[in-house]
Scaffold this motif. Structure first.
Motif, short mmCIF file in Angstrom:
data_model
loop_
_atom_site.label_atom_id
_atom_site.label_comp_id
_atom_site.label_asym_id
_atom_site.label_seq_id
_atom_site.Cartn_x
_atom_site.Cartn_y
_atom_site.Cartn_z
N LEU A 62 28.57 34.61 46.25
CA LEU A 62 29.87 33.94 46.09
C LEU A 62 31.02 34.95 46.13
CD1 LEU A 62 28.95 31.28 43.39
CD2 LEU A 62 29.58 30.82 45.78
N CYS A 63 30.80 36.14 45.56
CA CYS A 63 31.85 37.17 45.64
C CYS A 63 32.21 37.45 47.09
CB CYS A 63 31.37 38.46 44.97
SG CYS A 63 31.66 38.54 43.20
N GLN A 64 31.19 37.61 47.93
CA GLN A 64 31.46 37.88 49.34
C GLN A 64 32.11 36.68 50.02
OE1 GLN A 64 28.57 39.90 51.75
NE2 GLN A 64 29.36 39.04 53.66
N LEU A 65 31.57 35.49 49.82
CA LEU A 65 32.10 34.30 50.51
C LEU A 65 33.53 34.00 50.08
CD1 LEU A 65 28.98 31.95 50.24
CD2 LEU A 65 29.78 33.13 52.30
N VAL A 66 33.78 34.01 48.77
CA VAL A 66 35.13 33.72 48.26
C VAL A 66 36.07 34.87 48.59
CG1 VAL A 66 36.49 33.26 46.17
CG2 VAL A 66 34.23 32.20 46.44
N GLY A 67 35.57 36.10 48.41
CA GLY A 67 36.39 37.28 48.67
C GLY A 67 36.82 37.40 50.12
N GLN A 68 35.98 36.90 51.03
CA GLN A 68 36.29 36.98 52.46
C GLN A 68 36.90 35.68 53.01
OE1 GLN A 68 35.78 40.08 54.19
NE2 GLN A 68 35.62 40.56 52.02
N ALA A 88 37.63 29.12 45.97
CA ALA A 88 37.30 29.61 44.62
C ALA A 88 36.22 28.71 44.03
CB ALA A 88 38.55 29.60 43.76
N THR A 89 35.31 29.31 43.30
CA THR A 89 34.11 28.59 42.88
C THR A 89 33.83 28.75 41.39
OG1 THR A 89 33.13 28.91 45.08
CG2 THR A 89 31.60 28.38 43.30
N VAL A 90 33.37 27.67 40.79
CA VAL A 90 32.82 27.72 39.43
C VAL A 90 31.33 27.37 39.54
CG1 VAL A 90 32.73 26.53 37.21
CG2 VAL A 90 34.93 27.24 38.14
N LEU A 111 28.52 30.57 32.75
CA LEU A 111 29.57 30.06 33.63
C LEU A 111 30.17 31.23 34.40
CD1 LEU A 111 31.78 27.83 34.35
CD2 LEU A 111 32.96 28.59 32.29
N SER A 112 30.24 31.09 35.71
CA SER A 112 30.88 32.10 36.56
C SER A 112 32.10 31.49 37.23
CB SER A 112 29.92 32.61 37.64
OG SER A 112 28.78 33.19 37.07
N ILE A 113 33.23 32.17 37.16
CA ILE A 113 34.43 31.80 37.91
C ILE A 113 34.62 32.87 38.98
CG2 ILE A 113 36.93 31.45 37.83
CD1 ILE A 113 36.65 30.54 34.94
N VAL A 114 34.56 32.45 40.24
CA VAL A 114 34.63 33.41 41.34
C VAL A 114 35.94 33.23 42.09
CG1 VAL A 114 33.42 34.38 43.33
CG2 VAL A 114 32.11 33.22 41.53
N LEU A 115 36.73 34.31 42.14
CA LEU A 115 38.09 34.29 42.70
C LEU A 115 38.22 35.32 43.81
CD1 LEU A 115 39.89 34.24 39.23
CD2 LEU A 115 39.65 32.28 40.76
N SER A 116 39.22 35.12 44.65
CA SER A 116 39.47 36.03 45.78
C SER A 116 40.70 36.88 45.54
CB SER A 116 39.67 35.21 47.05
OG SER A 116 40.06 36.06 48.12
N GLU A 117 40.64 38.10 46.03
CA GLU A 117 41.81 39.00 45.96
C GLU A 117 42.55 39.06 47.29
OE1 GLU A 117 41.79 42.34 42.82
OE2 GLU A 117 40.03 42.71 44.05
N ILE A 118 42.26 38.15 48.20
CA ILE A 118 42.94 38.16 49.51
C ILE A 118 44.45 37.98 49.33
CG2 ILE A 118 43.26 36.93 51.70
CD1 ILE A 118 40.28 36.31 51.69
N GLN A 126 36.20 42.10 47.80
CA GLN A 126 37.42 41.34 47.50
C GLN A 126 37.16 40.05 46.72
OE1 GLN A 126 39.41 41.52 51.59
NE2 GLN A 126 41.17 41.82 50.23
N GLY A 127 35.95 39.91 46.22
CA GLY A 127 35.64 38.76 45.36
C GLY A 127 35.37 39.23 43.95
N ILE A 128 35.74 38.40 42.98
CA ILE A 128 35.54 38.74 41.57
C ILE A 128 34.81 37.59 40.90
CG2 ILE A 128 36.71 39.16 39.37
CD1 ILE A 128 39.09 40.15 41.17
N ALA A 129 33.65 37.90 40.31
CA ALA A 129 32.94 36.90 39.51
C ALA A 129 33.13 37.25 38.04
CB ALA A 129 31.46 36.90 39.87
N VAL A 130 33.84 36.39 37.32
CA VAL A 130 34.00 36.55 35.88
C VAL A 130 32.95 35.66 35.23
CG1 VAL A 130 35.60 36.56 33.94
CG2 VAL A 130 36.48 36.80 36.27
N GLN A 131 32.06 36.28 34.46
CA GLN A 131 30.90 35.56 33.93
C GLN A 131 30.98 35.49 32.41
OE1 GLN A 131 28.79 38.78 35.55
NE2 GLN A 131 27.99 37.72 37.34
N VAL A 132 30.61 34.34 31.86
CA VAL A 132 30.56 34.19 30.41
C VAL A 132 29.26 33.50 30.03
CG1 VAL A 132 31.74 31.93 30.29
CG2 VAL A 132 31.91 33.49 28.36
#
Length: 280
Positions: A37-43, A48-50, A104-111, A172-178
């Motif tokens: 998901l980091c790669q897919l969302v980042g690119q 953005a994915t939960v 829970l993972s929130i995956v965001l892009s830095e594009i 360029q993807g960030i997975a914030v995990q809790v």
């Protein structure tokens, strides 16, 4: 609108629920999924994915845990207690996963904009605060000394930790995990990790300072809120919250087009875990 609000109010959220399907599978698959998901969302190949995920009877170890003087004895102890040890690919120390812990993972892009590490943590904190309106004003983020995997973004109520946050950054993807301890006893989980470190250290001097676990500083949300949540109740809440934050929520697991890349990350995670577990 704050940066946090902008990141939470996405035009489209993708939602991938593995809270049931993941139980019988290795938690290594979840680390591969977040890398994917980091790669897919980042690119920009996915919105953005939960992702929600649950794994049964697993202890996720950090790299420093493998430098314990008696790590083999400590891992053998976990196995006798019915837990499978694996090694994570993001920072931190040992944590407990079981059927009462929702990840829970929130995956965001830095594009569009760069997202620094504190902002990543703040996004997750804000999401969890929105998720539990009955705890309004009570959820705090600071290190809970005596908890397992302590960090500056431990989430607690009245000084008792129920969640910990980590981050994974890739392409360029960030997975914030809790991990959210929803059901069961937080102190019993902490006691398991306390014994793990006691057996792993056995009084030897170590370069790294391992946490001295105090089981009484950890609790589940059910204990803290005097509630009777099941993990699936929180999964439904997450879906409802995403619908409030966006006009477009797409429920989608891994697609056929994404499968080759997923297999690549899966192999990488498996190989790395095998290497770590075999290191003396």
């Amino acid at each position: 609108m704050s940066d946090i609000d902008v990141l939470l109010q996405q035009e489209t959220w993708r939602f991938w629920d593995q809270s049931l399907s993941g139980k019988s599978r290795s938690a290594l698959e979840s680390f591969a999924a977040d890398d994917l998901l980091c790669q897919l969302v980042g690119q920009g190949q996915s919105p953005a994915t939960v992702r929600t995920w649950v794994h049964s009877q697993t202890i996720v170890l950090g790299i420093q845990d493998h430098r314990l003087p008696f790590v083999e004895d400590a891992q053998d102890f976990l196995l006798t207690q019915g837990y499978t040890p694996i090694v994570r690919n993001s920072g931190g120390l040992a944590v407990v996963l079981d059927d009462g812990v929702l990840n829970l993972s929130i995956v965001l892009s830095e594009i569009q904009q760069s997202i620094d590490i504190p902002t990543g943590y703040e996004v997750m904190l804000a999401f969890i605060q929105l998720l539990f309106p009955e705890a309004e004003g009570k959820i705090e983020a600071y290190e809970i000394v005596g908890s397992y995997c302590p960090g500056s973004y431990d989430l607690s109520i009245n000084g008792k930790k129920f969640a910990g946050i980590s981050q994974r950054r890739l392409r360029q993807g960030i997975a914030v995990q809790v991990y959210l301890c929803v059901e069961g006893s937080g102190s019993e989980r902490a006691e398991l990790i306390r014994q793990f470190y006691e057996i792993g250290v056995q009084g030897e001097e170590t370069k790294f300072s391992y946490p001295e676990i105090k089981p009484e500083v950890m609790a589940s949300l059910n204990e803290l809120l005097n509630a009777s949540f099941a993990v699936e109740d929180i999964v439904i809440r997450i879906q409802q919250l995403l619908q409030q934050l966006s006009t477009n929520v797409v429920s989608q697991s891994v697609t056929q087009d994404e499968m080759d890349l997923y297999q690549f990350y899966m192999q990488r995670v498996v190989d790395r875990n095998k290497k770590m577990l075999n290191e003396k």
